[in-house]
Design an enzyme around this catalytic site. Structure first.
Site, PDB file in Angstrom:
ATOM      1  N   GLU A 100       8.848   1.007   5.239  1.00  0.00           N
ATOM      2  CA  GLU A 100       9.709   0.719   4.087  1.00  0.00           C
ATOM      3  C   GLU A 100      11.136   1.080   4.487  1.00  0.00           C
ATOM      4  O   GLU A 100      11.376   2.150   5.066  1.00  0.00           O
ATOM      5  CB  GLU A 100       9.265   1.530   2.879  1.00  0.00           C
ATOM      6  N   GLU A 138       3.664   7.395   0.676  1.00  0.00           N
ATOM      7  CA  GLU A 138       4.427   8.513   0.124  1.00  0.00           C
ATOM      8  C   GLU A 138       3.552   9.475  -0.696  1.00  0.00           C
ATOM      9  O   GLU A 138       3.868   9.801  -1.841  1.00  0.00           O
ATOM     10  CB  GLU A 138       5.601   7.989  -0.703  1.00  0.00           C
TER      11      GLU A 138
END
Length: 815
Positions: A523, A448
């Site tokens: 994720e 991220e």
């Protein structure tokens, strides 16, 4: 894994040392393999004291004395004459942050780190000093000496005998320092570290201090250097082609002539390949590498249920004598990532049933001993997990060793993407350290990175890292945890395997647009719940223990898993998270101090969703109903859930049937039940076999129960005993909503490391610094973790609580 006469690293190293006892062909020719290479644990007896990030007077004059001006001319706490008699004695792994009280602060970073007062807002708690004395025998003069720190959080400076040696910036990166020139023989030597945890690296609890193992390594001037062995295998029909690259370094002061011999052994100690030998002539301060190839017929493959390991034996000889020897474990297996058919291991198609895991645990913070790492991964295996994502930082070596031995695949991850000198060096050290481990299935190049993930800068950095990864380890692929959905530009352009963080609704479109790129949920889910709670409490910060609540970006367990099994091309995913962890108390803030994302709590006690995954991720007979049958009012309507892999389930209340239901695959069952006290029982039929479970209304707490993970541990000073505490009523039934305060007393050769109970809003101490060890039960459970000493014998732990019968358990410590 390097196996080299290690002292005291707990269960995993004990297993490794046992492996050394096997005889092999080379040993039979030359007698026992004895070399100068030794690895001595330096975990014990460090002196510790907090310093200060902004006050030199409280920081032992650091910043105003000359610690970097002349060799051996430092001042303050780095000098051998400094009086540290009033400092506290600690053993490492050590995390001073977990010892501090919780403290409210409105800043997001303090919240996300679990409200422990460490970081830029708390200069008085953010620097720690460590001092360690050790001795070296005169007989070892002429050898090389290296200090190895597996993990220090965070930025540290190192002195040996008042000489500045260097430092390490990354809080998760292993570091080593050649201290040969500074050793005093037959005298006391002094190691000093100043550790500065002022600057956060992540947005989650990170701890502070020397939180992983420390060792002193000794070897000859002509030797295999750090990360100097790389071995991997390719399976071709009924054979494994093994490639072994061995590097030798010469620090002898003159040209050195030597040989490198290598061969492969199986786990029983039988040599399974011929010995290959190469001659080398190495100039001083230079290295040479040899590549040797082997073939193993009908190899035993490393797999989830059969984690077979081989050992590459690498021997350096000079003048006919063995001067160095390293044994490196590796596995023979084949990972396949297919954009159409999904993932397979050794040709067997399967879904990745993964969990993201942070590195902290109840009672110990980030200073997790090796044996406790093993305990945690075993809990994941029992749930049906087959893959472990190191979120979001390099793991300890013990994580990978446990995964190798237990049969758990690993996504190994760097802390931050970057190709500057510091970040690139950290990445290279990670790959070199870990590349021999059988368990590693993918390298993750970041998570991220919202500032660069869609940019050309991100693409260029990713390109550099992927190319370097393939140079250092051509046997694996890379991925990246991207929360940018359908976007392909930037980092994603360079990835072998596309990692999706959430964005589940965009996955089908992305696959259509990029049909040749394998896809995994790097994720997923982020479902939130609190163990044993059945109503939302926004004041205290609790969520119901059902698969119901999720943040805006997340999915329920059932939602993402059904989506995944319906798409053959989707390889599977990594759930956020396997365990609760400190910090990130989404969706709450204070008084919450840890997350709700875990499928287990911070102690490893299962929440109810654990049984959903176990139902569909294992072949075990699973049947679980909830909520418990205490605390309701007569006439209340109670929503009862059942997680099971039975074909059908019938529910009974006090012997009366409430109906039979067929279990839809990858789902759960529900009944709305009008409450009356007594016994609620579920009876399932699975392949013609009856399985059952029940919850009952319990009476008052009557007796404590202590349940250890093992009845005997190693008397090596590093092994741990995990003891779980519950309370029973007079009829012997476990009370699921008990909140009793438990007091602990210890007799014998052990130390208490910490206590916990899984309560995300508890502000009780993990470390009872006054020696009065206690912890409240949270919904019927708490946990205490003890560590062995180096003397054989036993210890006895006694637990007491007001108004209930005490419990005691004795644990044997074996040499």
């Amino acid at each position: 894994m390097m196996i080299s006469f290690k002292k005291g690293y707990g269960l995993l190293f004990f297993i490794s040392i046992l492996l050394l006892s096997f005889q092999n062909t080379e040993a039979q020719k030359n007698g026992a393999i004895t070399t100068a290479r030794q690895t001595e644990s330096l975990n014990k007896n460090w002196k510790f004291h907090l310093g200060s990030a902004n006050n030199p007077e409280k920081d032992f004059s650091y910043g105003i004395v000359r610690n970097f001006t002349i060799a051996g001319g430092g001042g303050g706490a780095v000098t051998p004459k400094f009086d540290d008699s009033k400092w506290r004695t600690v053993n490492v792994p050590h995390d001073w942050a977990v010892e501090l009280p919780f403290e409210y602060h409105k800043h997001f970073d303090v919240q996300s780190h679990g409200y422990r007062p460490v970081g830029g807002f708390y200069p008085e708690n953010s620097v720690g000093w460590y001092r360690k004395k050790f001795s070296v025998e005169k007989e070892k003069e002429g050898q090389r000496f290296v200090l190895r720190f597996e993990g220090v959080y965070r930025d540290f400076k190192l002195w040996v005998n008042n000489n500045y040696i260097g430092g390490n910036f990354g809080g998760y990166t292993e570091s080593s320092f050649d201290i040969t020139d500074f050793i005093e023989f037959d005298k006391e030597n002094l190691i000093v570290l100043r550790v500065d945890a002022t600057q956060y690296e992540g947005w989650f609890y990170e701890g502070a201090g020397i939180y992983r193992n420390v060792a002193l390594e000794t070897f000859t001037p002509v030797h295999i250097p750090e990360y100097g062995v790389y071995v991997y295998a390719k399976v071709e029909k009924s054979q494994a082609k093994v490639v072994a690259q061995t590097t030798v370094k010469n620090q002898e002061g003159k040209i050195a002539e030597c040989t490198v011999s290598s061969y492969v052994m199986d786990a029983k100690g039988t040599q399974v390949t011929p010995t290959r030998t190469e001659k080398l002539k190495i100039k001083n301060n230079e290295t040479q590498q040899v590549e040797q190839n082997f073939s193993i017929k009908n190899p035993l493959l490393w797999g989830l249920n059969t984690p077979n390991l081989y050992r590459l034996v690498s021997i350096v000889k000079k003048d006919g004598k063995i001067i160095d020897n390293i044994e490196t474990e590796f596995g023979v297996r084949t990972f396949d990532y297919n954009a159409t058919t999904g993932f397979s291991l050794n040709g067997e198609s399967m879904k990745i049933k993964g969990m993201c895991v942070h590195q902290d645990h109840a009672g110990v913070g980030s200073a997790v001993p090796d044996a406790l790492v093993y305990y945690r991964i075993k809990l994941l295996k029992e749930m049906g997990v087959n893959a472990y994502r190191c979120s979001h930082n390099p793991p300890s070596k013990s994580v990978l060793e446990a995964c190798d031995k237990l049969g758990m695949m690993v996504m190994d991850e760097i802390r931050v993407i970057g190709t500057g000198k510091e970040n690139l060096d950290q990445f290279e050290r990670l790959v070199k350290r870990d590349r021999n481990h059988a368990s590693i299935m993918l390298w993750s190049l970041g998570n991220e990175e919202t500032g660069v993930q869609n940019t050309d800068l991100g693409r260029r950095m990713a390109h550099t890292l992927v190319q370097r990864q393939k140079e250092l380890d051509p046997s694996r692929l890379s991925t990246y945890g991207g929360n940018n959905g359908i976007n392909f530009k930037g980092i994603n352009q360079e990835m072998d395997v596309r990692g999706f963080n959430y964005h589940i609704k965009e996955l089908d479109d992305y696959h259509k647009e990029h049909p040749t790129q394998p896809i995994v949920f790097s994720e997923v889910s982020s479902m939130v719940s609190s163990r044993g709670m059945y109503a939302k409490d926004s004041i205290k910060g609790y969520l119901p223990d059902y698969d119901l609540n999720k943040p805006g970006w997340g999915q329920r367990a059932e939602e993402w898993w059904k989506f995944t099994v319906d798409r053959p091309w989707l390889m599977g995913g990594f759930v956020w998270t396997g365990f609760d962890y400190r910090g990130e108390p989404t969706p709450f803030t204070w008084p919450n101090v840890n997350s709700h994302f875990g499928i287990m709590d911070v102690c490893g006690f299962p929440k109810n969703t654990y049984y959903y995954y176990q139902s569909w991720w294992t072949d075990k007979d699973v049947i679980k109903i909830y909520p418990h049958w205490n605390g309701h009012k007569a006439g209340d309507k109670v929503n009862v859930w059942c997680n099971t892999n039975a074909d059908e389930v019938e529910l009974f209340l006090n012997g009366k049937s409430l109906g039979k239901k067929t279990m839809p695959r990858n789902s759960h069952l529900e009944w709305d039940v009008i409450y009356e006290p007594g016994k609620l029982e579920a009876v399932g039929l699975k392949n013609g076999k009856t399985i059952r479970t029940a919850v009952e209304t319990t009476s008052a707490p009557y007796q404590l129960v202590l349940t250890p993970d093992r009845q005997a541990i190693n008397a090596d000073g590093n092994d741990v005993s995990v003891i779980n505490v519950t309370v029973l009523d007079k009829q012997g039934r476990e009370i699921p909503d008990a909140m009793n305060l438990i007091q602990f007393q210890l007799k014998g050769n052990a130390t208490i490391l910490g206590v916990g109970n899984g309560d995300p809003s508890s502000h009780e101490a993990d470390k009872c610094m006054d020696g009065n060890w206690k912890r409240s039960l949270f919904n019927g459970k708490c946990q205490i973790i003890l560590q062995s000493m180096e003397q054989a014998g036993e210890f006895t732990l006694t637990a007491t609580a007001e108004g209930v019968q005490a419990a005691a358990v004795s644990i044997i410590m074996k040499k």
